[in-house]
Design a protein around this motif. Structure first.
Motif, PDB file in Angstrom:
ATOM      1  N   VAL A 222       0.811  -1.198   0.000  1.00  0.00           N
ATOM      2  CA  VAL A 222       0.000   0.000   0.000  1.00  0.00           C
ATOM      3  C   VAL A 222       0.857   1.267   0.000  1.00  0.00           C
ATOM      4  O   VAL A 222       0.509   2.278  -0.598  1.00  0.00           O
ATOM      5  N   LEU A 223       1.998   1.185   0.697  1.00  0.00           N
ATOM      6  CA  LEU A 223       2.813   2.389   0.886  1.00  0.00           C
ATOM      7  C   LEU A 223       3.956   2.519  -0.116  1.00  0.00           C
ATOM      8  O   LEU A 223       4.444   3.610  -0.375  1.00  0.00           O
ATOM      9  N   ALA A 224       4.373   1.387  -0.666  1.00  0.00           N
ATOM     10  CA  ALA A 224       5.534   1.438  -1.558  1.00  0.00           C
ATOM     11  C   ALA A 224       5.114   1.432  -3.032  1.00  0.00           C
ATOM     12  O   ALA A 224       3.951   1.237  -3.345  1.00  0.00           O
ATOM     13  N   GLY A 225       6.112   1.660  -3.868  1.00  0.00           N
ATOM     14  CA  GLY A 225       5.858   1.559  -5.303  1.00  0.00           C
ATOM     15  C   GLY A 225       5.187   2.777  -5.897  1.00  0.00           C
ATOM     16  O   GLY A 225       4.267   2.641  -6.709  1.00  0.00           O
ATOM     17  N   ALA A 226       5.634   3.965  -5.474  1.00  0.00           N
ATOM     18  CA  ALA A 226       5.040   5.184  -6.028  1.00  0.00           C
ATOM     19  C   ALA A 226       5.375   5.312  -7.516  1.00  0.00           C
ATOM     20  O   ALA A 226       6.532   5.139  -7.911  1.00  0.00           O
ATOM     21  N   GLU A 227       4.350   5.581  -8.303  1.00  0.00           N
ATOM     22  CA  GLU A 227       4.568   5.736  -9.739  1.00  0.00           C
ATOM     23  C   GLU A 227       5.152   7.116 -10.014  1.00  0.00           C
ATOM     24  O   GLU A 227       5.098   8.005  -9.160  1.00  0.00           O
ATOM     25  N   GLU A 228       5.701   7.297 -11.215  1.00  0.00           N
ATOM     26  CA  GLU A 228       6.157   8.627 -11.648  1.00  0.00           C
ATOM     27  C   GLU A 228       4.955   9.572 -11.699  1.00  0.00           C
ATOM     28  O   GLU A 228       3.854   9.155 -12.032  1.00  0.00           O
ATOM     29  N   TRP A 229       5.199  10.819 -11.400  1.00  0.00           N
ATOM     30  CA  TRP A 229       4.122  11.828 -11.518  1.00  0.00           C
ATOM     31  C   TRP A 229       3.776  11.966 -12.997  1.00  0.00           C
ATOM     32  O   TRP A 229       4.666  12.061 -13.845  1.00  0.00           O
ATOM     33  N   SER A 230       2.472  11.918 -13.307  1.00  0.00           N
ATOM     34  CA  SER A 230       2.116  11.979 -14.731  1.00  0.00           C
ATOM     35  C   SER A 230       1.365  13.267 -15.045  1.00  0.00           C
ATOM     36  O   SER A 230       0.896  13.963 -14.140  1.00  0.00           O
TER      37      SER A 230
ATOM     38  N   THR B   8      -1.466  13.533 -16.353  1.00  0.00           N
ATOM     39  CA  THR B   8      -2.889  13.428 -15.985  1.00  0.00           C
ATOM     40  C   THR B   8      -3.094  13.915 -14.551  1.00  0.00           C
ATOM     41  O   THR B   8      -4.099  14.554 -14.229  1.00  0.00           O
ATOM     42  N   GLU B   9      -2.114  13.610 -13.692  1.00  0.00           N
ATOM     43  CA  GLU B   9      -2.235  14.060 -12.296  1.00  0.00           C
ATOM     44  C   GLU B   9      -2.157  15.587 -12.211  1.00  0.00           C
ATOM     45  O   GLU B   9      -2.898  16.209 -11.457  1.00  0.00           O
TER      46      GLU B   9
END
Lengths: 68, 531, 81
Positions: free
Chosen positions: A29-37, A39-40
């Motif tokens: 839940v806490l790990a694995g942040a995606e690159e900022w895109s 769309t965000e």
């Protein structure tokens, strides 16, 4: 109606649900942040812009706002 | 019959807490209206009054009168009967409310035996706390303490009982965990508060009727004020949410480096309506439900911390009695979950009314419930708005981020996420307004005998039932709050995201927006009409 | 008109699980679930005119009871094939 299995009975027992906080994989839940895109960026800016428009209209229209 | 039938618009009407809050509260409200035809079936609802061990001669406060049936004061057709109930009204309320709630619990397929056991303990504990909290030493103010033969009082008004209920609940929830677990089947703060919020709708509709008894002009003023709160609350909430959500999302993503879905769920969970928003958003972004559950477990603890801090802060630090409705509206935008927010609003209502009375030495008295209503109004709007926002997020996630072939977002999601108890709240409010403006002739003197019969029914529901359900909420909130959760490693940095976002961003923004839309709103002064 | 297939979906902490009177599939991700559902629907010939809509309603009973009082709806999703 299909026969309800023991497992299904357990799931529908009050209070059980099939999940509890104790059964979590927190890392997941806490790990694995995606690159900022982009769309965000669009979503965040869109929301802020909508807020500013709503604020502007609200201040003009709502009789109890500080503008009145 | 198929085992997995289509979800219809009416699915869940008999199996969800939301709908049962409507059935129970609207049910008692409709029964209360029989008073118009001279049948009083709600006058048994119990209510506490201040007491002391040794009341002064000719003064107030006998223990034998500490609980009474509200029909004793307000009934038109059965005053004599209800006068005789006294403390027995506690048992009547237990049996009748207990039965109604147990029917709901049975329909929701809870463990009925455990519910009845838990409810019985929670109810009588609530009554005991309500009784203790109404000892004049706690509940009286320096304006009225002399009537009870006291020279000193804590000036807490009805707030003392709420604080005590919360403390007792927290002691059970944190130190007697086995007992708390046993009670958990009946410790349902959100269900109780949703029921209480529907009865708050009765309160809002009844307010103009109540004040009309003082003067017709005051009644109209109350009707206008509630409408102003309705409009201002809507505008403030939409603006606040559209600032909160992206703000927390950016904090979670950029500063705390959380994944998208977790940040989205946290954004909603911390923003305004806590658990319900976390669940709605988790579903919308197709997160595994554990994300919503983790965020929810944090939300309920932080919400109680806010409930403990904010009412006192708003009353005694800023804005105080100068801007009580700014405080109320900000509370609604800052405190997570309906239960903690309504409870905080009610506490604020008690604190503010007590404070203004003391500050002016009794020259200013505000009607109870309006400040609570201002805190609940913003919350009710957000509960509705989250369904729309979750739909927008679902569109973004399904069609922009994830783009699974063939997946589509059904528009019915907006309805399925709609908070159904809100229907009951508005129904009761507008129904009574229709009575007030229709047969009640806008509070004209010639309509007062008629309005008195409406009052005989409305007061037990908006006062007795509402306060009892608030008390049940305070106690249940305490029981389900385990502060140790904050130390659990699995929450990791989420605890800190919450802390930073809440105190550094959400609360200040809530106060600013609350101020922009509610600054200068005043409450009617009813001091000259009170005994 | 495509065939509309009503099924339930839930997550048990490890897998997503979709259940229907005629099938049950499990998968780690929704993508995996969708693939398996499409496959089983084709295999069992549950389509009409070569089309089907699978309506997956999240099973409320799989939401922990203490949370249901706040919100009893997680999501419903539709997958077309």
């Amino acid at each position: 109606m299909a026969e309800v299995t023991t497992e299904e009975k357990k799931e529908t027992q009050p209070g059980t649900g099939s999940l509890s906080v104790d059964a979590l994989e927190a890392e997941d839940v806490l790990a694995g942040a995606e690159e900022w895109s982009s769309t965000e960026t669009w979503l965040v800016l869109g929301s802020f812009i909508a807020a500013i428009i709503a604020l502007f209209i609200g201040l003009l229209v709502v009789p109890t706002s500080v503008l009145h | 019959m198929a085992q997995y039938p289509e979800r219809k618009w009416y699915s869940g009407m008999l199996s969800t807490e939301d709908w049962w809050a409507v059935w129970i509260a609207v049910g008692f409200f409709m029964i209360s209206l029989l008073n118009i035809w001279g049948i009083d079936l709600v006058g048994w609802m119990t209510y506490p009054t201040k007491w002391v061990f040794n009341p002064p001669e000719g003064g107030k406060g006998a223990i034998s009168q500490a609980f009474y049936a509200l029909g004793k004061k307000y009934s038109v057709s059965a005053k004599g009967f209800y006068k005789g109930l006294g403390w027995w009204s506690v048992i009547w309320s237990y049996v009748i409310f207990g039965t109604a709630l147990t029917i709901g619990a049975a329909f929701m397929k809870w463990n009925v035996k455990r519910f009845v056991g838990g409810f019985t303990i929670i109810y009588f504990l609530t009554i005991a706390i309500w009784f203790i909290g109404h000892h004049a030493f706690i509940a009286a103010t320096k304006v009225n303490m002399h009537k009870y033969g006291l020279n000193f009082a804590l000036n807490l008004g009805g707030g003392g009982s709420f604080i005590l209920a919360l403390i007792v609940g927290l002691i059970i929830g944190n130190f007697f965990k086995g007992f708390a677990k046993y009670l958990s089947e009946a410790a349902k703060p959100e269900w109780y508060i949703k029921t209480a919020i529907v009865t708050l709708g009765v309160k809002l509709g009844y307010l103009p009727i109540k004040l009309s008894a003082f003067s017709q002009k005051l009644g109209k003023q109350a009707a206008d004020l509630t409408f102003d709160l309705f409009v201002a609350g809507a505008a403030a909430t939409v603006v606040a949410y559209l600032i909160f959500w992206p703000g927390v999302y950016v904090i979670s993503r950029k500063i705390f480096k959380l994944p998208r879905k977790t940040a989205a769920v946290l954004g909603s969970g911390i923003s305004i309506c806590g658990v319900s928003a976390a669940v709605a958003t988790g579903g919308a972004v197709r997160a595994k439900p554990v994300v919503s559950i983790m965020v929810s477990a944090l939300v309920v603890v932080w919400a109680v911390i806010e409930l403990i801090i904010l009412p006192g802060f708003f009353t005694h630090v800023w804005p105080g009695t100068k801007d009580p409705l700014v405080a109320g509206a900000s509370m609604g935008m800052a405190v997570k979950t309906d239960g903690a927010d309504a409870a905080a609003g009610e506490l604020l209502d008690e604190f503010m009314r007590t404070k203004i009375e003391i500050e002016t030495n009794g020259a200013v008295k505000w009607p109870e419930g309006i400040i609570t209503a201002s805190a609940v109004m913003t919350k009710v709007w957000i509960d509705m708005f989250i369904g729309i926002w979750a739909f927008v997020l679902a569109l973004v996630w399904v069609y922009k981020f994830e783009r699974r072939p063939g997946e589509r977002v059904p528009a019915s999601e907006v309805w399925h996420r709609f908070p159904k108890f809100v229907i009951g709240y508005f129904f009761c409010w507008f129904f009574l307004l229709a009575i007030y403006f229709g047969p009640g002739q806008g509070g004209a003197p010639e309509a007062m005998p008629f309005l008195k019969t409406v009052k005989a029914g409305a007061v037990p529901v908006e006062k007795g039932m509402r306060k009892l359900f608030f008390m049940l909420t305070f106690l249940s909130l305490g029981i389900i709050t385990d502060f140790k959760k904050l130390k659990e490693a699995q929450f990791g940095k989420m605890v800190w995201v919450y802390f930073v976002a809440l105190f550094g961003f959400i609360i200040p923004v809530a106060i600013i927006i609350g101020y922009l839309f509610h600054h200068g709103m005043t409450l009617p002064n009813i001091a000259q009409y009170m005994k | 008109m495509p065939m509309v297939i009503y099924a339930s979906i839930r997550h048990d902490g490890k897998d997503w699980i979709v259940k229907h009177d005629a099938f049950e599939v499990r998968g780690k991700t929704l993508d995996e679930i969708d693939e398996k559902v499409k496959q089983v629907v084709r295999e069992k010939g549950l389509m009409r005119g070569g089309k089907a809509q699978v309506y997956m309603a999240y099973d409320n009973n799989a939401i922990p009871q203490w949370i249901r009082q706040y919100s009893s709806h997680y999501f419903d999703r539709v997958v077309e094939l």
